[in-house]
Design an enzyme around this catalytic site. Structure first.
Site, short mmCIF file in Angstrom:
data_model
loop_
_atom_site.label_atom_id
_atom_site.label_comp_id
_atom_site.label_asym_id
_atom_site.label_seq_id
_atom_site.Cartn_x
_atom_site.Cartn_y
_atom_site.Cartn_z
N CYS A 2 0.83 -1.20 0.00
CA CYS A 2 0.00 0.00 0.00
C CYS A 2 0.87 1.25 0.00
O CYS A 2 1.99 1.25 0.50
CB CYS A 2 -0.95 0.08 1.19
SG CYS A 2 -2.02 -1.33 1.36
N ARG A 27 3.38 -0.14 -5.14
CA ARG A 27 3.25 -0.72 -3.80
C ARG A 27 1.96 -1.52 -3.64
O ARG A 27 1.76 -2.21 -2.65
CB ARG A 27 3.28 0.40 -2.75
CG ARG A 27 4.52 1.23 -2.77
CD ARG A 27 4.45 2.29 -1.71
NE ARG A 27 4.45 1.71 -0.39
CZ ARG A 27 5.53 1.36 0.28
NH1 ARG A 27 6.72 1.55 -0.23
NH2 ARG A 27 5.45 0.83 1.48
N TRP A 75 -2.96 -2.70 -1.59
CA TRP A 75 -2.67 -4.11 -1.85
C TRP A 75 -3.42 -4.85 -0.74
O TRP A 75 -3.04 -4.78 0.43
CB TRP A 75 -1.17 -4.38 -1.77
CG TRP A 75 -0.79 -5.77 -2.17
CD1 TRP A 75 -0.57 -6.23 -3.44
CD2 TRP A 75 -0.57 -6.88 -1.31
NE1 TRP A 75 -0.23 -7.56 -3.42
CE2 TRP A 75 -0.22 -7.99 -2.12
CE3 TRP A 75 -0.63 -7.07 0.08
CZ2 TRP A 75 0.06 -9.25 -1.59
CZ3 TRP A 75 -0.35 -8.33 0.59
CH2 TRP A 75 0.00 -9.40 -0.25
N ASN A 101 -1.09 1.99 5.73
CA ASN A 101 -0.25 0.99 5.09
C ASN A 101 0.24 0.05 6.18
O ASN A 101 0.93 0.48 7.10
CB ASN A 101 0.94 1.71 4.42
CG ASN A 101 2.03 0.76 4.00
OD1 ASN A 101 1.77 -0.41 3.73
ND2 ASN A 101 3.26 1.25 3.96
N GLU A 483 16.74 -17.09 -10.14
CA GLU A 483 16.32 -15.71 -10.39
C GLU A 483 15.67 -15.58 -11.77
O GLU A 483 14.64 -14.93 -11.93
CB GLU A 483 17.53 -14.77 -10.26
CG GLU A 483 17.27 -13.31 -10.63
CD GLU A 483 16.12 -12.65 -9.89
OE1 GLU A 483 15.60 -13.21 -8.92
OE2 GLU A 483 15.70 -11.56 -10.34
N LYS A 487 11.85 -14.36 -12.52
CA LYS A 487 11.58 -13.22 -13.41
C LYS A 487 10.51 -13.59 -14.43
O LYS A 487 9.56 -12.85 -14.66
CB LYS A 487 12.88 -12.83 -14.10
CG LYS A 487 13.17 -11.42 -14.30
CD LYS A 487 13.56 -10.61 -13.08
CE LYS A 487 12.71 -10.75 -11.89
NZ LYS A 487 13.27 -10.32 -10.64
N GLU A 490 6.89 -14.35 -12.69
CA GLU A 490 6.16 -13.26 -12.05
C GLU A 490 5.57 -12.27 -13.05
O GLU A 490 4.56 -11.64 -12.76
CB GLU A 490 7.00 -12.55 -10.98
CG GLU A 490 8.14 -11.73 -11.50
CD GLU A 490 8.92 -11.01 -10.40
OE1 GLU A 490 8.32 -10.56 -9.42
OE2 GLU A 490 10.15 -10.88 -10.55
N HIS A 506 16.71 -36.57 -10.31
CA HIS A 506 16.14 -37.07 -9.06
C HIS A 506 14.64 -36.78 -8.96
O HIS A 506 14.09 -36.82 -7.86
CB HIS A 506 16.91 -36.47 -7.87
CG HIS A 506 18.36 -36.87 -7.86
ND1 HIS A 506 18.77 -38.15 -7.59
CD2 HIS A 506 19.48 -36.17 -8.18
CE1 HIS A 506 20.09 -38.22 -7.69
NE2 HIS A 506 20.55 -37.03 -8.06
N LYS A 605 5.42 -4.13 -4.92
CA LYS A 605 6.87 -3.92 -4.89
C LYS A 605 7.44 -4.11 -3.48
O LYS A 605 8.49 -4.69 -3.31
CB LYS A 605 7.18 -2.51 -5.39
CG LYS A 605 8.65 -2.20 -5.50
CD LYS A 605 9.26 -2.91 -6.66
CE LYS A 605 10.75 -2.65 -6.80
NZ LYS A 605 11.37 -3.66 -7.66
C1 AGP Z 1 11.24 -9.92 -7.49
O1 AGP Z 1 11.22 -9.41 -8.76
C2 AGP Z 1 10.39 -9.27 -6.49
N1 AGP Z 1 10.28 -7.89 -6.61
C3 AGP Z 1 10.56 -9.78 -5.06
O2 AGP Z 1 10.92 -11.11 -5.08
C4 AGP Z 1 11.52 -8.98 -4.15
O3 AGP Z 1 12.85 -9.19 -4.51
C5 AGP Z 1 11.27 -9.41 -2.69
O4 AGP Z 1 9.95 -9.14 -2.35
C6 AGP Z 1 12.22 -8.74 -1.73
O5 AGP Z 1 12.06 -7.35 -1.73
P1 AGP Z 1 13.14 -6.40 -1.12
O6 AGP Z 1 14.39 -6.57 -1.91
O7 AGP Z 1 12.57 -5.03 -1.24
O8 AGP Z 1 13.35 -6.82 0.31
#
Ligand code: AGP
Length: 610
Positions: A2, A27, A75, A101, A483, A487, A490, A506, A605
């Site tokens: 939020c 956010r 959110w 928030n 990673e 990417k 998501e 396995h 975010k």
């Molecule tokens: C990944 O693309 C996401 N934005 C998410 O996994 C993010 O890295 C995670 O929520 C951690 O956030 P932070 O680095 O702000 O702690």
């Protein structure tokens, strides 16, 4: 999660708040709303499910006017995304409006008390309405007093902004475990969850600390600590350009941020390697003896930052000669890890506000660990609660999918490994110099990769209809696989899965069938042949292989259907390069699938709830 924005001044707050909310939409974006106080002591509230554009549509040509207002982009946690659950929430009398928030953990008990003992009827399912109703209950002509009394009853995390029609010249805001800043304007003042919301108007801000309350009018900002004693605060000057939080001609923030990587890596290295090539990190104050005394290092983070930690483990173990464990923050705090004063705890976080990471940090701190953090947002909670901070100078990262934060986190991990190893005297001079050269070469090498964007877009056209994708790699490449897979999933919503290539047989290999897409990252010389064997294993079962390899790996051409080559580099720093084409590939696949790239569904975010 939020975002909140508030304004008090002499202009119309409506446009200022809506513009600010748009900068905070990363956010959370399932509903938004605004509340204004008019000079005639009327409270106007407009709120709408969906994006801020829906709120703008709702307001339409209505000429809303007020010099005091608060806004929110949500959110959802308590209560589904809907018009009625959207913020601002108001009290029963309709005099008080609140944006929030965070989460009120004891909201159910408070709600029952308000309903049963005071006959208050709730309109929504949101925990935030409890705050508005509590403040309304305690309001006796002094908003500051009523907010204070309400917060004494609230448990959980909150950054709140409160206005009341009876006091059309002032706003009250409080912070507990959710970010809150105050922007200092001329004849006006602001509150917000994050800096980009205010960049258009102010460069001077106050970073509000935990448990502090702020009372603002157009000309004055007063900050009080948890005991209601006035506190003074140093002004923090923001040196970002407004454009840093704009798309700058790119279709999406994600693509812009991918392209910013050469520059932000350069910025993150700048000033940390002196003219003699020595690592010089002013913000870390650890003696040789302290570094030698660490018998255990934990790297703790979430999501992409956790994946940066996986690379960090390799780097620190190799360069500093000490064992490192990497943990997902939400697990770390509940597994009762062994921690003492010889433990170094390293938190990695772009936002510096991720609640799981912050809670793990506090747990480690309480048990005596030395706390170091790698953080992007200056003055964020993780940074402030750490003994040493190594900032990633990535600038504002707006796209929910992290890209430039990840590569600058990797840079910090290498810098930290070199710093510790150098102080301990365990790195040979030539090895050390080679690492420094390789880090300094990374921006140009990434520029090379970015020149191949068209080729990657063409590959995306070929691959975007797949429903399942597997990423495999070994060593550093396994860390990058996780990673790259995150990417892709998501932002494109393709079911993707990453595994260490040697683990395939396995279990996971059971899922490989004719035409299954397998993305094989194979940049490690010493593991290359093993990777070729793993590629053979999946090809035999019908897989379509896209290889990621270094420029001279011609064998990959014969094995994989398609290959993306990255420039030559030392194996140990290849994650800085190999992730970049996979970020671009994920971006174009998501674009071709018509996804909302910068704001993927169900995500936000900054994750400030557990
Ligand atoms: C990944 O693309 C996401 N934005 C998410 O996994 C993010 O890295 C995670 O929520 C951690 O956030 P932070 O680095 O702000 O702690």
């Amino acid at each position: 999660m939020c975002g909140i924005v508030g304004y008090v001044g002499h202009s119309n707050a409506t446009g200022i708040i809506i513009e600010g909310l748009k900068k905070l939409e990363y956010r959370g974006y399932d509903s938004s709303g605004i509340a204004l106080c008019t000079k005639e002591k009327e409270l106007i509230v407009r709120k709408k499910k969906g994006r801020i554009a829906n709120l703008e549509e709702l307001i339409g040509d209505e000429n809303l006017y007020g010099n005091l207002g608060i806004g929110h982009t949500r959110w959802a946690t308590h209560g589904a995304p809907s018009d009625v659950n959207a913020h601002p929430h108001t009290d029963a009398s309709g005099r008080i409006a609140v944006v929030h928030n965070g989460i009120i953990e004891n909201y159910q008990i408070l709600r029952e008390e308000l309903e049963n003992e005071h006959g208050i009827q709730f309109k929504s399912e949101s925990d935030t309405e409890v705050i508005a109703q509590l403040i309304g209950l305690y309001y006796d002509g002094d908003l500051e007093e009523a907010v204070f009394k309400a917060t004494e009853r609230m448990r959980g995390a909150y950054g709140i902004g409160v206005i009341c029609v009876n006091e059309p010249d002032r706003m009250v805001a409080v912070r507990k475990d959710s970010p809150l800043i105050v922007g200092l304007g001329k004849g006006c003042n602001f509150i917000a969850s994050d800096i980009p919301a205010l960049l258009k108007h102010v460069r001077q801000i106050y970073l509000i600390e935990n448990n502090e309350m702020v009372v603002l009018n157009a000309n004055e900002v007063k900050i009080y600590n948890g005991d209601r004693q006035p506190v003074s605060r140093e002004v923090f000057n923001v040196n970002w350009e407004d454009e840093a939080a704009e798309k700058g001609g790119y279709d999406h923030f994600m693509l812009k941020e991918i392209h910013e990587q050469p520059q932000v890596i350069k910025d993150t290295l700048a000033g940390r390697i002196d003219e003699n090539g020595e690592i010089a990190i002013d913000s870390i104050h650890m003696s040789k003896e302290e570094i030698e005394s660490f018998n255990r290092i934990y790297i703790v983070a979430c999501g992409t930052a956790y994946h940066a930690g996986l690379v960090g483990k390799f780097a620190i173990e190799k360069l500093a000669g000490v064992g490192v464990e990497v943990d997902v923050a939400s697990e770390f705090r509940y597994r009762d890890p062994f921690i003492d004063e010889k433990t170094l705890f390293i938190a990695i976080s772009q936002s510096g506000e991720t609640l799981d990471t912050l809670a793990a940090l506090r747990e480690a701190k309480a048990k005596g660990a030395r706390i170091m953090s790698i953080v992007n947002v200056v003055g964020s909670s993780v940074a402030r609660e750490s003994d040493d901070v190594l900032y990633t100078w990535a600038g504002p990262e707006i796209a929910v999918a992290s890209t430039k934060a990840y590569t600058t986190q990797l840079i910090c991990m290498y810098l930290l490994g070199l710093y510790m190893g150098r102080k301990k005297g365990v790195i040979a001079d030539d090895v050390y110099r080679r690492y420094v050269d390789e880090l300094e070469a990374a921006p140009d090498r990434i520029r090379e990769i970015l020149k191949g964007e068209k080729h990657i877009e063409t590959l995306a056209r070929k691959l975007y209809r797949r429903n399942n994708v597997f990423f495999i790699g070994r060593g550093y490449d396994a860390a990058v696989s996780y990673e790259a897979s995150l990417k892709l999933k998501e932002i494109s919503y393709i079911n993707s899965f990453a595994t260490a290539a040697g683990e395939l047989k396995h279990g996971t290999i059971a899922l490989i069938e004719q035409d299954t897409l397998v993305i094989a990252i194979a940049t490690q010389q010493r593991l290359f042949e093993k990777m070729l064997s793993n590629i053979q294993e999946v090809k035999t079962r019908g897989a379509y292989v896209l290889g990621i390899a270094k420029a001279d790996s011609t064998e990959m051409d014969q094995q994989a259907e398609d290959v993306i080559y990255i420039p030559q580099c030392m194996d140990e720093v290849s994650p800085l390069l190999s992730i970049v084409p996979l970020q671009i590939l994920a971006y174009y696949i998501a674009k071709l699938r018509g996804c909302d790239i910068d704001k993927p569904k169900n995500l936000a975010k900054s994750v400030t709830v557990e």
